[in-house]
Design an enzyme around this catalytic site. Sequence first.
Site, PDB file in Angstrom:
ATOM      1  CG  HIS A 129      -2.001  -1.117   1.237  1.00 14.63           C
ATOM      2  ND1 HIS A 129      -2.671  -1.624   2.327  1.00 14.63           N
ATOM      3  CD2 HIS A 129      -2.333  -1.831  -0.074  1.00 14.63           C
ATOM      4  CE1 HIS A 129      -3.311  -2.575   1.940  1.00 14.63           C
ATOM      5  NE2 HIS A 129      -3.310  -2.881   0.594  1.00 14.63           N
ATOM      6  CB  CYS A 156       6.864  17.281  -9.032  1.00 12.50           C
ATOM      7  SG  CYS A 156       7.933  16.054  -9.859  1.00 12.50           S
ATOM      8  CB  CYS A 159       7.438  17.728 -14.155  1.00 12.87           C
ATOM      9  SG  CYS A 159       5.873  17.151 -12.970  1.00 12.87           S
ATOM     10  CB  SER A 198      -9.450  -6.622   9.959  1.00 16.14           C
ATOM     11  OG  SER A 198      -9.048  -5.675   8.651  1.00 16.14           O
ATOM     12  CB  ALA A 240       2.099  -9.158  16.778  1.00 15.33           C
TER      13      ALA A 240
HETATM   14  N1  APR Z   1      -1.193  -7.503  17.619  1.00 14.13           N
HETATM   15  C1  APR Z   1      -1.541  -8.494  16.498  1.00 14.13           C
HETATM   16  N2  APR Z   1      -2.954  -8.031  15.938  1.00 14.13           N
HETATM   17  C2  APR Z   1      -3.608  -6.898  16.456  1.00 14.13           C
HETATM   18  C3  APR Z   1      -2.965  -6.086  17.889  1.00 14.13           C
HETATM   19  C4  APR Z   1      -1.613  -6.492  18.316  1.00 14.13           C
HETATM   20  N3  APR Z   1      -1.151  -6.115  19.039  1.00 14.13           N
HETATM   21  N4  APR Z   1      -3.777  -5.025  17.949  1.00 14.13           N
HETATM   22  C5  APR Z   1      -4.768  -5.315  16.966  1.00 14.13           C
HETATM   23  N5  APR Z   1      -4.709  -6.233  16.151  1.00 14.13           N
HETATM   24  C6  APR Z   1      -5.377  -6.774  14.873  1.00 14.13           C
HETATM   25  C7  APR Z   1      -6.954  -6.281  15.078  1.00 14.13           C
HETATM   26  O1  APR Z   1      -7.646  -7.385  15.983  1.00 14.13           O
HETATM   27  C8  APR Z   1      -7.207  -6.332  13.698  1.00 14.13           C
HETATM   28  O2  APR Z   1      -7.803  -7.739  13.136  1.00 14.13           O
HETATM   29  O3  APR Z   1      -4.876  -5.948  13.889  1.00 14.13           O
HETATM   30  C9  APR Z   1      -5.963  -5.828  12.868  1.00 14.13           C
HETATM   31  C10 APR Z   1      -6.167  -4.545  12.495  1.00 14.13           C
HETATM   32  O4  APR Z   1      -6.990  -4.583  11.328  1.00 14.13           O
HETATM   33  P1  APR Z   1      -7.281  -3.330  10.425  1.00 14.13           P
HETATM   34  O5  APR Z   1      -7.055  -2.149  11.299  1.00 14.13           O
HETATM   35  O6  APR Z   1      -8.334  -3.511   9.652  1.00 14.13           O
HETATM   36  O7  APR Z   1      -5.910  -2.926   9.767  1.00 14.13           O
HETATM   37  P2  APR Z   1      -5.316  -3.938   8.310  1.00 14.13           P
HETATM   38  O8  APR Z   1      -5.894  -5.192   8.300  1.00 14.13           O
HETATM   39  O9  APR Z   1      -3.779  -3.683   8.014  1.00 14.13           O
HETATM   40  O10 APR Z   1      -6.199  -2.924   7.070  1.00 14.13           O
HETATM   41  C11 APR Z   1      -5.883  -3.423   5.701  1.00 14.13           C
HETATM   42  O11 APR Z   1      -7.075  -1.410   5.045  1.00 14.13           O
HETATM   43  O12 APR Z   1      -7.693   0.763   5.773  1.00 14.13           O
HETATM   44  C12 APR Z   1      -6.858  -0.040   4.763  1.00 14.13           C
HETATM   45  O13 APR Z   1      -4.980   0.331   3.426  1.00 14.13           O
HETATM   46  C13 APR Z   1      -5.444   0.179   4.835  1.00 14.13           C
HETATM   47  O14 APR Z   1      -3.617  -1.432   4.807  1.00 14.13           O
HETATM   48  C14 APR Z   1      -4.877  -1.020   5.487  1.00 14.13           C
HETATM   49  C15 APR Z   1      -5.908  -1.975   5.086  1.00 14.13           C
END
Ligand code: APR
Length: 254
Positions: A129, A156, A159, A198, A240
Amino acid sequence: MLPSRFVKTTEISQELRRRFAEARNVLVLTGAGVSAESGVPTFRGGGTSAVWKGMPFDVISSADMVQRNLPAVWEWFDYRRGVLESLKPNPAHHEIARWANRFPDFTLVTQNVDGLHQRAGSRDVIELHGSIWRARCVKCDSRHQIERGSVREDACLECGDRLRPDVVLFGEMLPPGAFEQAALKASQCDLCFVVGTSALVYPAAGLPEIAKKRGAYICEVNPEMTGLSHLCDEVISGKAGEILPLLSETTGRE
Ligand code: APR
Protein backbone atom coordinates in the site's frame (compact mmCIF):
# COMPACT_ATOMS: atom_id res chain seq x y z
CA MET A 1 -15.72 -23.61 11.77
CA LEU A 2 -12.75 -23.09 14.07
CA PRO A 3 -9.33 -24.09 12.65
CA SER A 4 -7.84 -27.46 13.62
CA ARG A 5 -5.72 -25.78 16.28
CA PHE A 6 -7.13 -22.74 18.09
CA VAL A 7 -4.75 -21.74 20.83
CA LYS A 8 -6.31 -19.14 23.12
CA THR A 9 -3.07 -18.45 25.06
CA THR A 10 0.43 -17.36 24.17
CA GLU A 11 1.26 -21.01 23.68
CA ILE A 12 3.40 -21.99 20.70
CA SER A 13 2.36 -25.45 19.53
CA GLN A 14 4.79 -28.33 18.99
CA GLU A 15 3.68 -28.40 15.38
CA LEU A 16 4.50 -24.72 14.84
CA ARG A 17 7.83 -25.08 16.65
CA ARG A 18 8.79 -27.94 14.39
CA ARG A 19 7.74 -26.16 11.23
CA PHE A 20 9.48 -22.95 12.35
CA ALA A 21 12.68 -24.87 13.03
CA GLU A 22 12.54 -26.71 9.67
CA ALA A 23 11.12 -23.99 7.38
CA ARG A 24 13.14 -23.07 4.28
CA ASN A 25 10.82 -20.51 2.75
CA VAL A 26 8.75 -18.22 4.98
CA LEU A 27 6.34 -15.44 4.10
CA VAL A 28 4.97 -12.94 6.61
CA LEU A 29 1.96 -10.74 5.83
CA THR A 30 1.44 -7.89 8.27
CA GLY A 31 -1.27 -5.33 8.86
CA ALA A 32 -1.92 -2.40 11.15
CA GLY A 33 -2.07 -4.66 14.21
CA VAL A 34 1.68 -5.31 14.09
CA SER A 35 2.21 -1.59 14.76
CA ALA A 36 -0.53 -1.28 17.41
CA GLU A 37 1.91 -1.89 20.29
CA SER A 38 4.06 0.94 18.92
CA GLY A 39 1.08 3.26 19.38
CA VAL A 40 -0.10 3.39 15.75
CA PRO A 41 -3.92 3.33 15.72
CA THR A 42 -5.41 0.48 13.67
CA PHE A 43 -8.14 1.21 11.10
CA ARG A 44 -10.60 -1.33 12.42
CA GLY A 45 -10.55 -3.86 15.26
CA GLY A 46 -12.28 -3.48 18.61
CA GLY A 47 -15.52 -2.73 16.69
CA THR A 48 -14.49 0.83 15.72
CA SER A 49 -12.98 2.39 12.60
CA ALA A 50 -10.79 5.47 12.26
CA VAL A 51 -12.41 8.88 11.62
CA TRP A 52 -10.67 12.15 10.65
CA LYS A 53 -12.44 15.46 11.22
CA GLY A 54 -15.79 13.68 11.01
CA MET A 55 -14.82 11.85 7.82
CA PRO A 56 -14.44 8.05 7.86
CA PHE A 57 -10.82 7.14 6.96
CA ASP A 58 -11.89 5.45 3.74
CA VAL A 59 -13.37 8.78 2.56
CA ILE A 60 -10.38 11.00 3.36
CA SER A 61 -8.00 8.24 2.14
CA SER A 62 -9.61 7.93 -1.29
CA ALA A 63 -8.71 8.63 -4.93
CA ASP A 64 -11.87 10.71 -5.12
CA MET A 65 -10.65 13.01 -2.31
CA VAL A 66 -7.31 13.52 -4.10
CA GLN A 67 -9.32 14.88 -7.03
CA ARG A 68 -11.67 16.97 -4.92
CA ASN A 69 -9.43 18.22 -2.11
CA LEU A 70 -5.74 17.28 -2.18
CA PRO A 71 -4.83 19.72 0.65
CA ALA A 72 -7.27 17.88 2.95
CA VAL A 73 -5.65 14.55 2.04
CA TRP A 74 -2.22 15.99 2.82
CA GLU A 75 -3.51 17.35 6.14
CA TRP A 76 -4.58 13.78 7.10
CA PHE A 77 -1.24 12.24 6.02
CA ASP A 78 0.80 15.05 7.59
CA TYR A 79 -1.06 14.36 10.83
CA ARG A 80 -0.35 10.61 10.58
CA ARG A 81 3.33 11.25 9.80
CA GLY A 82 3.43 13.59 12.81
CA VAL A 83 2.11 10.81 15.02
CA LEU A 84 4.69 8.39 13.63
CA GLU A 85 7.63 10.74 14.20
CA SER A 86 7.90 9.81 17.88
CA LEU A 87 6.91 6.15 17.61
CA LYS A 88 9.32 3.23 17.52
CA PRO A 89 9.24 -0.32 16.19
CA ASN A 90 8.07 -2.87 18.78
CA PRO A 91 9.31 -6.42 19.55
CA ALA A 92 7.15 -7.82 16.72
CA HIS A 93 8.90 -5.64 14.13
CA HIS A 94 12.33 -6.54 15.57
CA GLU A 95 11.56 -10.26 15.63
CA ILE A 96 10.37 -10.25 12.02
CA ALA A 97 13.52 -8.33 11.01
CA ARG A 98 15.65 -11.10 12.55
CA TRP A 99 13.80 -13.77 10.56
CA ALA A 100 15.26 -12.43 7.32
CA ASN A 101 18.63 -13.86 8.41
CA ARG A 102 17.17 -17.04 9.80
CA PHE A 103 15.42 -18.60 6.79
CA PRO A 104 17.08 -19.38 3.42
CA ASP A 105 14.14 -17.66 1.72
CA PHE A 106 12.17 -14.99 3.56
CA THR A 107 9.56 -12.52 2.34
CA LEU A 108 7.94 -9.71 4.30
CA VAL A 109 4.79 -8.28 2.78
CA THR A 110 3.09 -5.41 4.57
CA GLN A 111 -0.08 -3.44 4.14
CA ASN A 112 1.36 -0.81 6.48
CA VAL A 113 2.63 2.51 5.20
CA ASP A 114 4.32 3.48 8.51
CA GLY A 115 7.85 2.33 7.69
CA LEU A 116 8.29 0.69 11.11
CA HIS A 117 9.42 -2.64 9.61
CA GLN A 118 12.26 -0.84 7.82
CA ARG A 119 13.15 1.08 10.99
CA ALA A 120 13.46 -2.28 12.77
CA GLY A 121 15.97 -3.36 10.14
CA SER A 122 13.79 -5.22 7.63
CA ARG A 123 15.00 -4.89 4.04
CA ASP A 124 13.28 -5.53 0.69
CA VAL A 125 9.87 -5.11 2.33
CA ILE A 126 7.06 -5.50 -0.22
CA GLU A 127 4.91 -2.44 0.58
CA LEU A 128 1.57 -3.34 -0.94
CA HIS A 129 0.00 0.00 0.00
CA GLY A 130 2.95 2.33 -0.50
CA SER A 131 4.63 4.46 2.14
CA ILE A 132 3.67 7.54 4.14
CA TRP A 133 7.35 8.59 3.88
CA ARG A 134 7.08 9.19 0.12
CA ALA A 135 5.28 11.62 -2.12
CA ARG A 136 4.47 11.02 -5.77
CA CYS A 137 3.98 13.49 -8.61
CA VAL A 138 0.46 13.45 -10.03
CA LYS A 139 1.90 14.18 -13.50
CA CYS A 140 5.33 12.56 -13.99
CA ASP A 141 4.85 9.87 -11.31
CA SER A 142 8.32 10.50 -9.83
CA ARG A 143 8.75 9.51 -6.20
CA HIS A 144 10.11 11.84 -3.53
CA GLN A 145 11.32 10.69 -0.10
CA ILE A 146 9.91 12.61 2.89
CA GLU A 147 12.60 12.58 5.56
CA ARG A 148 11.58 12.28 9.19
CA GLY A 149 11.39 15.68 10.91
CA SER A 150 11.54 17.51 7.55
CA VAL A 151 8.94 19.65 5.82
CA ARG A 152 7.75 17.87 2.70
CA GLU A 153 8.16 19.43 -0.77
CA ASP A 154 5.13 21.27 -2.10
CA ALA A 155 5.77 20.59 -5.75
CA CYS A 156 7.50 17.98 -7.89
CA LEU A 157 11.25 18.67 -8.17
CA GLU A 158 11.21 17.05 -11.64
CA CYS A 159 8.28 18.76 -13.38
CA GLY A 160 6.89 21.23 -10.84
CA ASP A 161 3.42 19.68 -10.77
CA ARG A 162 1.53 18.75 -7.57
CA LEU A 163 2.60 15.97 -5.26
CA ARG A 164 0.32 13.51 -3.53
CA PRO A 165 1.02 10.86 -0.83
CA ASP A 166 2.63 7.74 -2.37
CA VAL A 167 0.06 5.60 -0.59
CA VAL A 168 -2.57 3.35 -2.20
CA LEU A 169 -5.89 5.02 -1.49
CA PHE A 170 -9.33 3.50 -1.60
CA GLY A 171 -10.39 3.01 -5.18
CA GLU A 172 -6.81 2.74 -6.42
CA MET A 173 -4.65 -0.04 -7.82
CA LEU A 174 -1.66 -1.39 -5.96
CA PRO A 175 1.84 -0.34 -7.09
CA PRO A 176 2.73 -2.19 -10.32
CA GLY A 177 4.34 -5.56 -9.62
CA ALA A 178 4.04 -5.44 -5.82
CA PHE A 179 1.18 -7.92 -5.54
CA GLU A 180 2.50 -10.14 -8.32
CA GLN A 181 5.87 -10.40 -6.54
CA ALA A 182 4.15 -11.18 -3.22
CA ALA A 183 1.82 -13.74 -4.84
CA LEU A 184 4.77 -15.54 -6.41
CA LYS A 185 6.50 -15.73 -3.04
CA ALA A 186 3.27 -16.89 -1.37
CA SER A 187 3.00 -19.70 -3.92
CA GLN A 188 6.51 -20.89 -2.97
CA CYS A 189 6.52 -20.62 0.83
CA ASP A 190 6.16 -23.53 3.26
CA LEU A 191 5.27 -21.43 6.30
CA CYS A 192 3.09 -18.31 6.21
CA PHE A 193 2.39 -15.95 9.12
CA VAL A 194 -0.60 -13.59 9.03
CA VAL A 195 0.03 -10.94 11.67
CA GLY A 196 -2.25 -8.11 12.76
CA THR A 197 -4.58 -7.82 9.82
CA SER A 198 -8.38 -7.96 9.80
CA ALA A 199 -8.00 -9.59 6.36
CA LEU A 200 -10.83 -7.49 4.97
CA VAL A 201 -8.86 -5.76 2.23
CA TYR A 202 -8.02 -7.56 -1.01
CA PRO A 203 -5.87 -8.43 -2.81
CA ALA A 204 -3.59 -8.51 0.28
CA ALA A 205 -5.90 -10.91 2.15
CA GLY A 206 -5.67 -13.28 -0.83
CA LEU A 207 -1.98 -14.02 -0.23
CA PRO A 208 -2.49 -16.59 2.60
CA GLU A 209 -5.08 -18.29 0.38
CA ILE A 210 -2.42 -18.66 -2.34
CA ALA A 211 0.04 -20.05 0.24
CA LYS A 212 -2.60 -22.46 1.57
CA LYS A 213 -3.29 -23.80 -1.92
CA ARG A 214 0.46 -24.46 -2.20
CA GLY A 215 0.26 -26.53 1.01
CA ALA A 216 1.98 -24.04 3.28
CA TYR A 217 1.25 -24.08 7.02
CA ILE A 218 -0.69 -20.90 7.85
CA CYS A 219 -0.41 -19.33 11.30
CA GLU A 220 -2.44 -16.28 12.27
CA VAL A 221 -1.46 -14.01 15.18
CA ASN A 222 -4.24 -11.63 16.21
CA PRO A 223 -6.16 -10.91 19.42
CA GLU A 224 -9.36 -11.26 17.37
CA MET A 225 -10.65 -13.81 14.88
CA THR A 226 -10.58 -12.57 11.30
CA GLY A 227 -11.98 -13.43 7.92
CA LEU A 228 -8.94 -15.70 7.40
CA SER A 229 -8.99 -17.59 10.71
CA HIS A 230 -10.97 -20.49 9.26
CA LEU A 231 -8.29 -20.99 6.62
CA CYS A 232 -5.41 -21.12 9.09
CA ASP A 233 -3.77 -24.27 10.43
CA GLU A 234 -3.18 -22.45 13.66
CA VAL A 235 -4.59 -19.26 15.20
CA ILE A 236 -2.72 -17.77 18.14
CA SER A 237 -4.94 -15.29 19.93
CA GLY A 238 -2.70 -12.58 21.29
CA LYS A 239 -0.57 -9.53 20.60
CA ALA A 240 2.14 -9.77 17.96
CA GLY A 241 4.73 -8.07 20.17
CA GLU A 242 4.20 -10.71 22.86
CA ILE A 243 3.77 -13.78 20.65
CA LEU A 244 6.32 -13.49 17.84
CA PRO A 245 9.45 -13.23 20.04
CA LEU A 246 8.43 -16.54 21.65
CA LEU A 247 9.12 -18.32 18.36
CA SER A 248 12.87 -17.73 18.40
CA GLU A 249 12.94 -18.31 22.17
CA THR A 250 11.21 -21.67 21.90
CA THR A 251 13.41 -22.90 19.08
CA GLY A 252 16.65 -21.52 20.60
CA ARG A 253 18.40 -20.78 17.27
CA GLU A 254 18.52 -17.01 16.56
N1 APR B 1 -1.12 -7.70 17.59
C1 APR B 1 -1.71 -8.36 16.54
N2 APR B 1 -2.88 -7.96 15.96
C2 APR B 1 -3.48 -6.88 16.49
C3 APR B 1 -2.97 -6.16 17.59
C4 APR B 1 -1.73 -6.61 18.14
N3 APR B 1 -1.14 -6.01 19.17
N4 APR B 1 -3.81 -5.12 17.88
C5 APR B 1 -4.84 -5.20 16.97
N5 APR B 1 -4.65 -6.25 16.14
C6 APR B 1 -5.48 -6.69 15.02
C7 APR B 1 -6.96 -6.35 15.12
O1 APR B 1 -7.65 -7.34 15.85
C8 APR B 1 -7.37 -6.32 13.66
O2 APR B 1 -7.77 -7.62 13.24
O3 APR B 1 -5.02 -6.02 13.87
C9 APR B 1 -6.07 -5.94 12.92
C10 APR B 1 -6.06 -4.54 12.33
O4 APR B 1 -7.01 -4.52 11.30
P1 APR B 1 -7.21 -3.20 10.40
O5 APR B 1 -7.27 -2.03 11.26
O6 APR B 1 -8.36 -3.51 9.52
O7 APR B 1 -5.88 -3.09 9.56
P2 APR B 1 -5.43 -3.86 8.25
O8 APR B 1 -5.93 -5.24 8.21
O9 APR B 1 -3.98 -3.67 8.13
O10 APR B 1 -6.17 -2.99 7.12
C11 APR B 1 -5.89 -3.28 5.78
O11 APR B 1 -7.11 -1.37 5.05
O12 APR B 1 -7.55 0.69 5.73
C12 APR B 1 -6.92 0.00 4.77
O13 APR B 1 -5.00 0.52 3.53
C13 APR B 1 -5.45 0.31 4.83
O14 APR B 1 -3.59 -1.21 4.88
C14 APR B 1 -4.86 -0.97 5.41
C15 APR B 1 -5.86 -2.02 4.96
